[in-house]
Design an enzyme around this catalytic site. Structure first.
Site, PDB file in Angstrom:
ATOM      1  N   ASP A   1      15.074  16.492 -21.188  1.00 60.69           N
ATOM      2  CA  ASP A   1      15.689  17.295 -20.132  1.00 60.69           C
ATOM      3  C   ASP A   1      15.620  18.770 -20.469  1.00 60.69           C
ATOM      4  OD1 ASP A   1      17.422  16.898 -22.289  1.00 60.69           O
ATOM      5  OD2 ASP A   1      19.220  17.123 -21.074  1.00 60.69           O
TER       6      ASP A   1
ATOM      7  N   GLU B   1      21.270  18.363 -26.644  1.00 59.11           N
ATOM      8  CA  GLU B   1      21.000  17.241 -25.759  1.00 59.11           C
ATOM      9  C   GLU B   1      19.566  16.753 -25.992  1.00 59.11           C
ATOM     10  OE1 GLU B   1      22.985  17.821 -22.124  1.00 59.11           O
ATOM     11  OE2 GLU B   1      22.401  15.895 -21.325  1.00 59.11           O
TER      12      GLU B   1
ATOM     13  N   GLU C   1      17.744  24.993 -15.140  1.00 62.12           N
ATOM     14  CA  GLU C   1      18.409  23.733 -14.826  1.00 62.12           C
ATOM     15  C   GLU C   1      19.112  23.807 -13.466  1.00 62.12           C
ATOM     16  OE1 GLU C   1      21.522  22.822 -17.613  1.00 62.12           O
ATOM     17  OE2 GLU C   1      21.536  20.708 -17.018  1.00 62.12           O
TER      18      GLU C   1
HETATM   19  C1  BGC Z   1      20.924  16.609 -18.289  1.00 58.86           C
HETATM   20  C2  BGC Z   1      20.205  16.319 -17.005  1.00 58.86           C
HETATM   21  C3  BGC Z   1      20.439  14.884 -16.731  1.00 58.86           C
HETATM   22  C4  BGC Z   1      21.893  14.750 -16.469  1.00 58.86           C
HETATM   23  C5  BGC Z   1      22.388  13.496 -15.934  1.00 58.86           C
HETATM   24  C6  BGC Z   1      22.373  16.450 -18.013  1.00 58.86           C
HETATM   25  O1  BGC Z   1      23.178  16.800 -19.048  1.00 58.86           O
HETATM   26  O2  BGC Z   1      20.601  17.809 -18.827  1.00 58.86           O
HETATM   27  O3  BGC Z   1      19.027  16.878 -16.834  1.00 58.86           O
HETATM   28  O4  BGC Z   1      19.619  14.311 -15.813  1.00 58.86           O
HETATM   29  O5  BGC Z   1      22.661  15.176 -17.540  1.00 58.86           O
HETATM   30  O6  BGC Z   1      23.098  13.864 -14.898  1.00 58.86           O
END
Ligand code: BGC
Length: 950
Positions: free
Chosen positions: A520, A526, A803
């Site tokens: 992500d 993360e 994001e």
């Molecule tokens: C991530 C997103 C992911 C989401 C789920 C986030 O913390 O960075 O990209 O899809 O959580 O809702």
């Protein structure tokens, strides 16, 4: 003898005739088709694969129109010499009549572990003329059986390292904060050995639990980093295979390895739940190493050098700590010159410990390795406070910094990495949450020191350095861009330079989020394989880069993370099965949709076969839990259309009305995924399933319409996202589609021509607007500078995709630092619109892998021209158009052995030309229809220039 005057030089007639004759013979003897890009399992000359019957592919090149392959012959030999003599001792396919040039399954002798395979291919063209043999290519088999592994897992027991550091050093290496157990230094492992005979060939098979860097006689083995990469280590561990013949000597040799925590042990994947704790994901703090070097001597004997009790270890090396999130600490005073060379005095080193073998399978790495793929020089340095220097790399990037310092005394340099600056010019760190992503370098006062981390990575554009004794210059630092090294396959350029910047930003974001898995984000604590993000970006990703091997590997991770009951995880790998992240609609569905994209683009039925049972289990689970066919039970964290307009914080933007209701969202995915499952079943020949799931999909659609759709085509939630999803997933009856499209356009207008969609629906909205005669609206959204928009972020200096639409707002500042990445690809899925609608390059589901495809550019907005390409599995497709004097001019290239449906705008058919001749006379072009200002042609391979009145 008669002489002729050629370019002012007198030449004999014979000298002229002979080469022409040779040329003539060549021309007539062989087809003019060129065979290039020989690949095995999507990789060029891979070493150590473990697919018993690998798939081979090649690309045909020819400028001749309508050229195609009618047959091929493949020869696979066990030596280069045999291949040269056309001796296919492993496989001689003989002439096989087919147009297939990829996904060709090896069908020769059983391939054993370690077999070297050299291969070439030739083809017969449309006139039955044979081509020359291709250049040779090769692959080798890895260790296919558990019993091939004689090596033992070795390493350092975590217990022996418990209190390794002095309290003084704990202070120095303070990046490991928040009460974490101390990260012990990276152990150095070594073994010297003798090879008495001449060496014919040497191969090393190697892996680790944690990360490793291997050297042989002081030279790094391979050019990859962060090996063995990330998988579900409880299930499978990737090993790498290297040919090391060139590094090995007759006589004494030394293997050296450095180990680190990596994804296996590091503080990883527990954001927001508790503080990150080392070792809690896979339940171990022990870094382990496994290596098997196999040397074939000139008398064809095999000598094995393996990891075992005879290896030695040193605990007190220069890498004092290394962690994916926290960064790396390097103390140059602790370097041991020559530790990895023969002759080094290792008498003070200890014996390694051995560990029992694991239950996980050892599998070959068959995705492109992570490498340093680019280097960036800083564009400026500022000094916001005395002694604090901030380097700007001019690009939000992912990797680490290489630093060259000349200090005559011991200094402790600290590097902090971040994506943005605070108003006072310091590096903005808050959005990193617990990932401190720092680097500490302690110099040895011996003049020039070069520092480069190797067991971590950071997401950053700015680097703040403290501790220097003098002002730095830009040359002391290089940004090393680190990513899975997949090949670029796409290009895009148009007359709006901001869109070109947007496309670049998307590419950088993709590169920044491919480290063995699709992540992500690359900066905060993360960096997970979030499935929803991968799902929405998959097609864009595939246009930009060759994702076939990468996604094949990741789909295995997806299956490994799946729960026994069929629920897919929200991200894969799932480091810890106790994490509460399963079955969110639109995330779990990636388990079906991503392999399907791989099939559509690469005609890969293999991945469908591998995924099918797991995909079926997933749909069956949802069905069992939701017998009424509205997906409301077992929706996990139910994120919905994530980060839609309602989450935008800005005075002049509505705070309601953008969110597609979760039951509509989930049920739409249930229908869509079930439909795809039924298509998979058709392709795989599972007829009863095909019927069953096609009926189920139909029933879900019916329920969807009953529950959520009004008779005037209005959907529950009445938002841009809902209409885009329902249309794109083909959920509505034909008679309601047009009015749903009108509602969609109305919703865009109601938002004052602004976008209100979230992760999942953004690209769907862009696609459906252009499918339903609202292409002008799609262009307006794309080219808008008004907040929230893609170009708004570019106006704020973005070099990657944010994001959130409102990651930073002029006047308001940053969004909540708790979740505000500036390197997140989901909204970058709009590049799919750039390829499909602007360039007009589209795969055709009926002919997967671009055997046949569609070129349908739709000019719009301010654009005067656009050009780009896509390197498909069949070869390079080019689409380039311009608007000139009320004419639309389209140049295209259709690879040999494929053909395309070409759709162009035209006022009338008579004035359409191809290469300056009336189109009706064009070779390779057949008119299919002309209506409503659109001409449709079937076009054979080759290069064409169409011109129409526009
Ligand atoms: C991530 C997103 C992911 C989401 C789920 C986030 O913390 O960075 O990209 O899809 O959580 O809702």
């Amino acid at each position: 003898m008669k002489f002729y005057n050629l370019f002012g030089i007198r030449v004999s007639l014979w000298i002229q005739i002979i080469p022409f004759t040779i040329l003539f013979i060549n021309c007539t003897t062989y087809s003019s088709i060129n065979i290039i890009q020989l690949r095995c399992e999507y990789l060029e000359n891979p070493s150590g694969i473990d697919v018993p019957n690998p798939r081979l592919s090649w690309v045909l090149e020819s400028t001749e129109r309508g050229q195609e392959q009618k047959a091929y012959q493949i020869i696979v030999s066990s030596t280069e010499e045999k291949l040269l003599q056309d001796e296919g001792d492993l496989w001689n396919s003989k002439k096989i009549k087919t147009t297939q040039s990829n996904q060709v399954i090896y069908n020769g002798k059983l391939l054993n572990s370690r077999t070297q395979c050299f291969w070439k291919v030739r083809i017969w063209d449309k006139k039955g003329k044979g081509s020359k043999w291709s250049e040779p290519a090769k692959w080798s088999m890895g260790l296919l059986n558990k019993s091939d592994w004689k090596a033992k897992w070795i390493g350092v027991s975590s217990k022996s390292l418990k209190n390794f550091r002095t309290s003084d050093e704990r202070e120095t290496t303070k990046i490991e904060q928040r009460g974490n157990p101390v990260i012990p230094p990276s152990p150095l492992l070594r073994k010297s050995f003798f090879i008495e005979k001449e060496i014919k060939q040497a191969t090393v098979y190697v892996t680790a639990l944690g990360l490793y860097e291997l050297s042989l006689n002081g030279e790094k083995v391979g050019d990859q980093v962060l090996s063995p990469e990330w998988t579900d280590y409880n299930t499978r561990i990737q090993y790498q295979t290297f040919d090391v013949t060139h590094l090995l000597n007759k006589g004494e040799n030394t293997l050296g390895a450095i180990l680190a925590d990596g994804w296996y042990i590091g503080t990883f994947g527990q954001w927001g739940i508790s503080k990150p704790i080392r070792g809690s994901n896979y339940g171990s703090l022990d870094r382990k190493f496994l290596l098997q070097l196999e040397v074939i001597t000139d008398d064809n004997q095999m000598i094995q050098i393996i990891t075992d009790e005879s290896w030695q270890v040193y605990f007190d090396g220069p890498i004092r700590s290394a962690d994916m999130f926290l960064g790396e600490v390097y103390d140059a005073r602790k370097t041991h010159e020559g530790w990895d060379l023969s002759g080094f005095d290792a008498s003070g080193w200890e014996k390694v410990v051995t560990f029992p073998s694991t239950n996980a399978s050892l599998v070959a790495q068959m995705n492109e390795p992570i490498r340093v793929v680019k280097k960036l020089q800083p564009v400026s340095i500022s000094e916001p406070e005395p002694g604090i220097y901030v380097f700007d790399l001019g690009q939000n990037m992912v990797g680490w910094c290489r630093l060259i310092v000349n200090e005559s005394q011991v200094v402790r340099l600290k590097l902090r990495h971040g994506e943005m600056l605070t108003p006072d010019g310091r590096v903005y760190m808050e959005n990193l949450r617990k990932a401190t992503q720092a680097a500490i370098f302690i110099t040895n006062a011996k003049g020039e020191n070069i520092f480069e981390p190797r067991f971590t990575y950071h997401g950053f554009q700015y680097v703040e350095i403290t501790g220097l004794s003098k002002k730095p210059d830009v040359n002391m630092l290089t940004g090393m861009v680190v990513a899975s090294d997949t090949k670029l396959t796409g290009k895009f350029e148009c007359s709006n330079s901001e869109l070109n910047q947007l496309w670049q930003n998307i590419l950088w974001t993709q590169r920044g989020n491919m480290h063995s898995i699709p992540t992500d984000c690359p900066q905060r604590d993360e960096r997970m394989g979030w499935m929803g993000d991968a799902l929405v970006f998959a097609q864009t990703g595939i246009f930009n880069m060759d994702m076939a091997a990468f996604f094949t590997k990741w789909c295995r991770d997806v299956r490994d993370a799946q729960d026994e009951d069929g629920r897919y995880a929200d991200f894969s790998p799932l480091p810890n099965k106790n994490m509460p992240f399963f079955n969110a609609p639109g995330w779990a569905d990636a388990g079906i949709i991503v392999p399907w994209r791989v099939y559509q683009n690469y005609s890969d039925t293999g991945i469908l076969k591998e995924q099918y049972q797991s995909a079926k289990q997933f749909i069956d689970f949802i069905h069992t839990q939701n017998p009424d066919l509205v997906w409301i039970n077992d929706v996990g964290n139910n994120y919905g259309d994530w980060l839609n307009g309602n989450t935008i914080v800005s005075d002049d933007y509505p705070s309601q009305g953008a969110k597609i209701p979760n039951d509509v969202f989930a049920t739409a995915y249930f229908a869509y995924s079930t439909e795809i499952l039924s298509k998979m079943a058709v392709i795989l020949g599972y007829e009863p399933d095909a019927d069953k799931y096609s009926k189920l999909a139909k029933s879900i659609r019916e329920v969807f319409n009953e529950k959520f759709v009004n008779s005037d085509g209005r959907l529950k939630g009445d938002c841009q996202a809902g209409y885009a999803m329902a249309l794109s997933f083909n959920l509505l009856p034909e008679e309601l589609q047009k009015s749903a499209a009108e509602h969609m356009a109305r919703e865009v207008n109601d938002y004052d021509l602004r976008i209100s969609t979230g992760f999942h629906s953004t690209i769907l909205l862009m696609k459906e607007l252009s499918n339903w005669e609202y292409c002008d609206l799609a262009y307006q959204l794309l080219e808008s500078h008004r907040f929230p928009s893609w170009l708004y972020s570019i106006d704020q200096g973005a070099t990657t995709i944010w994001e959130r639409w409102d990651g930073y707002v002029e006047g308001r500042g940053f969004q909540d630092a708790g979740m505000n990445s500036f390197n997140h690809y989901s909204f970058g899925s709009v590049a799919e619109f750039m390829y499909r609608t602007i360039l007009g390059i589209n795969p055709d589901d009926n002919f997967p892998g671009y055997k046949k495809f569609i070129i349908h550019p739709q000019p719009g907005g301010t654009l005067k021209w656009a050009k780009g390409e896509y390197q498909s599995i069949h070869g390079k497709i080019v689409s380039e158009w311009k608007l000139e004097n009320k004419r639309f001019i389209l140049k295209i290239k259709i690879p040999a052995n494929t053909n395309a449906r070409v759709i162009i705008p035209a006022k009338n058919i008579e004035n359409i030309t191809e290469s300056n001749r009336p189109v009706k006379k064009a070779k390779g072009v057949e008119l299919i229809s002309f209506k409503n200002g659109t001409a449709i042609f079937e076009v054979l391979s080759g290069e064409y220039t169409f011109t129409s009145e526009y």
